[in-house]
Design a protein around this motif. Structure first.
Motif, PDB file in Angstrom:
ATOM      1  N   LEU A 100       0.835  -1.193   0.000  1.00 23.12           N
ATOM      2  CA  LEU A 100       0.000   0.000   0.000  1.00 23.12           C
ATOM      3  C   LEU A 100       0.874   1.249   0.000  1.00 23.12           C
ATOM      4  N   GLY A 101       0.577   2.162  -0.915  1.00 18.39           N
ATOM      5  CA  GLY A 101       1.361   3.384  -1.006  1.00 18.39           C
ATOM      6  C   GLY A 101       0.620   4.639  -0.607  1.00 18.39           C
ATOM      7  N   ASN A 341      12.835   5.515   1.898  1.00 16.45           N
ATOM      8  CA  ASN A 341      11.507   5.325   1.334  1.00 16.45           C
ATOM      9  C   ASN A 341      10.529   6.427   1.734  1.00 16.45           C
ATOM     10  N   PHE A 342       9.427   6.493   0.996  1.00 14.96           N
ATOM     11  CA  PHE A 342       8.303   7.314   1.397  1.00 14.96           C
ATOM     12  C   PHE A 342       7.569   6.562   2.510  1.00 14.96           C
ATOM     13  N   VAL A 343       7.429   7.179   3.677  1.00 11.46           N
ATOM     14  CA  VAL A 343       6.802   6.491   4.807  1.00 11.46           C
ATOM     15  C   VAL A 343       5.498   7.168   5.251  1.00 11.46           C
ATOM     16  N   GLY A 344       5.028   8.137   4.485  1.00 12.67           N
ATOM     17  CA  GLY A 344       3.731   8.748   4.794  1.00 12.67           C
ATOM     18  C   GLY A 344       3.834   9.876   5.803  1.00 12.67           C
ATOM     19  N   GLY A 351      -6.668  17.661  16.864  1.00 18.08           N
ATOM     20  CA  GLY A 351      -5.911  17.289  18.054  1.00 18.08           C
ATOM     21  C   GLY A 351      -4.470  17.737  18.036  1.00 18.08           C
ATOM     22  N   GLY A 352      -4.021  18.364  16.936  1.00 14.62           N
ATOM     23  CA  GLY A 352      -2.632  18.799  16.860  1.00 14.62           C
ATOM     24  C   GLY A 352      -1.649  17.660  16.841  1.00 14.62           C
ATOM     25  N   LEU A 353      -1.985  16.556  16.147  1.00 18.41           N
ATOM     26  CA  LEU A 353      -1.117  15.382  16.100  1.00 18.41           C
ATOM     27  C   LEU A 353      -0.602  15.150  14.689  1.00 18.41           C
ATOM     28  N   LEU A 354       0.604  14.585  14.600  1.00 20.33           N
ATOM     29  CA  LEU A 354       1.196  14.194  13.335  1.00 20.33           C
ATOM     30  C   LEU A 354       1.441  12.696  13.360  1.00 20.33           C
ATOM     31  N   GLY A 355       1.165  12.026  12.260  1.00 20.13           N
ATOM     32  CA  GLY A 355       1.408  10.592  12.152  1.00 20.13           C
ATOM     33  C   GLY A 355       2.294  10.295  10.958  1.00 20.13           C
ATOM     34  N   CYS A 356       3.184   9.328  11.103  1.00 19.42           N
ATOM     35  CA  CYS A 356       4.037   8.911   9.997  1.00 19.42           C
ATOM     36  C   CYS A 356       4.427   7.460  10.188  1.00 19.42           C
ATOM     37  N   GLY A 357       4.895   6.845   9.122  1.00 19.84           N
ATOM     38  CA  GLY A 357       5.404   5.489   9.190  1.00 19.84           C
ATOM     39  C   GLY A 357       6.889   5.487   9.486  1.00 19.84           C
ATOM     40  N   SER A 358       7.478   4.313   9.379  1.00 21.85           N
ATOM     41  CA  SER A 358       8.894   4.181   9.681  1.00 21.85           C
ATOM     42  C   SER A 358       9.447   2.956   8.975  1.00 21.85           C
ATOM     43  N   GLU A 359      10.743   2.974   8.720  1.00 24.62           N
ATOM     44  CA  GLU A 359      11.385   1.863   8.036  1.00 24.62           C
ATOM     45  C   GLU A 359      11.739   0.713   8.961  1.00 24.62           C
ATOM     46  N   SER A 379       4.337  -2.945  13.650  1.00 27.20           N
ATOM     47  CA  SER A 379       3.366  -3.705  12.860  1.00 27.20           C
ATOM     48  C   SER A 379       3.902  -5.028  12.369  1.00 27.20           C
ATOM     49  N   GLY A 380       5.072  -5.427  12.847  1.00 21.64           N
ATOM     50  CA  GLY A 380       5.614  -6.709  12.421  1.00 21.64           C
ATOM     51  C   GLY A 380       7.095  -6.762  12.712  1.00 21.64           C
ATOM     52  N   PRO A 381       7.737  -7.908  12.534  1.00 24.85           N
ATOM     53  CA  PRO A 381       9.165  -8.031  12.814  1.00 24.85           C
ATOM     54  C   PRO A 381       9.989  -7.119  11.917  1.00 24.85           C
ATOM     55  N   ALA A 382      10.856  -6.344  12.525  1.00 21.50           N
ATOM     56  CA  ALA A 382      11.719  -5.460  11.742  1.00 21.50           C
ATOM     57  C   ALA A 382      12.680  -6.255  10.864  1.00 21.50           C
ATOM     58  N   ALA A 383      12.931  -7.501  11.243  1.00 24.97           N
ATOM     59  CA  ALA A 383      13.860  -8.330  10.473  1.00 24.97           C
ATOM     60  C   ALA A 383      13.343  -8.624   9.075  1.00 24.97           C
ATOM     61  N   ASP A 384      12.026  -8.459   8.865  1.00 17.97           N
ATOM     62  CA  ASP A 384      11.459  -8.712   7.544  1.00 17.97           C
ATOM     63  C   ASP A 384      11.724  -7.569   6.580  1.00 17.97           C
ATOM     64  N   HIS A 385      12.343  -6.498   7.072  1.00 14.47           N
ATOM     65  CA  HIS A 385      12.674  -5.337   6.247  1.00 14.47           C
ATOM     66  C   HIS A 385      11.437  -4.688   5.646  1.00 14.47           C
ATOM     67  N   GLY A 386      10.290  -4.874   6.266  1.00 13.28           N
ATOM     68  CA  GLY A 386       9.096  -4.185   5.831  1.00 13.28           C
ATOM     69  C   GLY A 386       9.050  -2.801   6.451  1.00 13.28           C
ATOM     70  N   PHE A 387       8.140  -1.984   5.983  1.00 17.86           N
ATOM     71  CA  PHE A 387       8.007  -0.651   6.547  1.00 17.86           C
ATOM     72  C   PHE A 387       6.581  -0.142   6.358  1.00 17.86           C
ATOM     73  N   VAL A 388       6.170   0.730   7.261  1.00 15.83           N
ATOM     74  CA  VAL A 388       4.882   1.412   7.144  1.00 15.83           C
ATOM     75  C   VAL A 388       5.085   2.601   6.221  1.00 15.83           C
ATOM     76  N   ASN A 389       4.361   2.639   5.104  1.00 11.49           N
ATOM     77  CA  ASN A 389       4.640   3.678   4.112  1.00 11.49           C
ATOM     78  C   ASN A 389       3.431   4.538   3.750  1.00 11.49           C
ATOM     79  N   SER A 390       2.334   4.418   4.483  1.00 12.21           N
ATOM     80  CA  SER A 390       1.189   5.299   4.235  1.00 12.21           C
ATOM     81  C   SER A 390       0.367   5.411   5.513  1.00 12.21           C
ATOM     82  N   VAL A 391      -0.043   6.630   5.821  1.00  9.97           N
ATOM     83  CA  VAL A 391      -0.849   6.898   7.015  1.00  9.97           C
ATOM     84  C   VAL A 391      -1.890   7.956   6.669  1.00  9.97           C
TER      85      VAL A 391
END
Length: 426
Positions: A100-101, A341-344, A351-359, A379-391
């Motif tokens: 998901l992008g 990467n683009f992480v969103g 509420g004055g909040l900012l959200g973003c993903g991470s590698e 959101s999952g094991p970092a060892a899988d090299h996945g990342f959150v890229n949209s919020v």
């Protein structure tokens, strides 16, 4: 589900010349200023430093209390996880075919659209993503769903999607997209067919699309070709209203993010690979009205926090908050990992909040008053090299909020936040 129609893409159109309005080649007004040190005066300087140190010590208890309040003011919990069979087969660092992008709420905040590598615009209702009654009956705090069952319907697209935006004043019926082939499309969500196509970026990937919030609605797109283009969907072929090239230092400085002022102002913000954020007044777009220079690497997202402040994200691992009145940096936010990467980036204005993903496969939330994250969730094991890229935040409520995130593994997650009483103890 209904019938999904494929269509034959038009041949690429010839790029519009810059001559429709004068002065499209932009001059870079953000040259670094060199400040020479003043003559050294030891005693006065030492006294000044002592006064500043005392002032910081006096303010420290109040600042620490404010920071502590920011950290404990909100409580977040994961409510729903939506995945597919392919989401769990992308181990070893590979990107899932359902990656998901982009995620976007419509104007009613009841409909969620997602896009990415799968060449589909998936449409969800927020009610289907938060089946509270079903969770209560099953005694499960987290609802586990499949994209096939959770999705209301989907629209097939001819290319991978990098950006989505719901068109204002369309009653939630029209959604625009930017794709990897450099084409802007608009789709009628009810009939699920394309109603507009624009190819003016020479086949270079479009990173971002947005619409103005006044009538008549015009659109804008930013691309790898280094330009931001404004266009009018009412004209045949989406007539070009303006074209600007923010960075003149290199022909390869991509425009990664565009956003009109959502409060109805005439400013459009542009984030570029030259590490700067540019602001243009659409009534006279010859020169930028502000240039924000502070990121050390590519600026990937720009988002208006309110009418006077703007948030930006870069692959230098920082979010920044800017005062648009004087182009000064207000705060830098660090804690998430972002170097490639683009992480969103999404802001919840109520509420004055900012959200973003991470590698490192986490989602981060920052309070605009404090530089460090107030909450993070893996959101999952970092060892899988996945990342959150949209919020994406839902822009409703004041004491409750909804945050939807998507990852490179194709998993959609829905979080709910609740403001909680905070007791500060000495």
């Amino acid at each position: 589900m209904g019938t999904f129609r494929w269509f034959k893409r038009r041949k690429p159109c010839k790029i519009h010349a810059y001559a429709r309005y004068p002065g499209w080649a932009m001059k870079n007004f953000s040259d670094d200023q060199i400040h020479h040190p003043a003559n050294r005066i030891e005693a006065p300087e030492a006294a000044k430093q002592l006064q500043e140190s005392q002032a910081r010590q006096e303010k420290q208890p109040e600042e620490e209390e404010e920071e502590e309040r920011a950290r404990c003011e909100w409580g977040f919990s994961l409510k729903t996880v939506v995945s597919s069979s392919s989401s769990s087969t992308s181990g070893g660092g590979a990107v899932s075919p359902d990656a998901l992008g982009v995620i976007e709420f419509d104007q009613s905040e009841n409909i969620v659209a997602t896009g990415g590598i799968a060449r589909k615009i998936r449409i969800y209702s927020i009610k289907s993503l938060l089946p509270q009654e079903q969770q209560h009956e099953n005694g499960n705090d987290i609802a586990l769903m499949d994209h096939v069952n959770a999705c209301e319907f989907f629209i097939c697209t001819p290319a991978k999607l990098s950006s989505l935006r719901w068109k204002p004043c369309s009653g939630g019926r029209v959604i625009g997209s930017g794709d990897y082939d450099g084409v802007v499309m608009e789709y009628d969500v009810e009939t699920r067919i394309p109603i507009f196509e624009r190819d003016e970026h020479g086949g270079r990937r479009i990173w971002s699309v947005d619409y103005s919030h006044w009538s008549p609605v015009v659109g804008a797109s930013g691309s790898d070709d280094g330009t931001m283009q404004m266009w009018d969907p009412r004209h045949e072929g989406g007539g070009c209203v303006a074209t600007v090239k923010p960075s003149v230092t290199s022909s390869c400085r991509a425009v990664c993010s565009v956003e009109f002022n959502p409060f109805g102002g005439s400013i459009i913000a542009v984030g570029c690979a030259d590490r700067r954020v540019y602001g243009y007044d659409v009534r006279m777009i010859t020169n930028p009205v502000f240039v924000l220079d502070g990121h050390k690497k590519t600026v990937t997202y720009v988002r208006f926090m309110d009418n006077g402040t703007l948030a930006s994200a870069g692959i230098d691992g920082c979010l920044k908050l800017w005062n648009l009145q004087d182009s000064q940096l207000l705060r830098t936010y660090k804690g998430h990992l972002n170097s490639r990467n683009f992480v969103g980036l999404s802001v919840w204005r109520n509420g004055g909040l900012l959200g973003c993903g991470s590698e490192n496969n986490q989602v981060f939330v920052y309070d605009k008053r404090w530089s460090e994250p107030i909450w993070a969730y893996g959101s999952g094991p970092a060892a899988d090299h996945g990342f959150v890229n949209s919020v994406c935040w839902s822009q409703v409520g004041e004491d409750r909020c909804t945050l939807v995130t998507g990852g490179s593994n194709g998993v959609l997650q829905v979080f709910e936040g609740k403001r909680k009483p905070c007791i500060i103890t000495s």
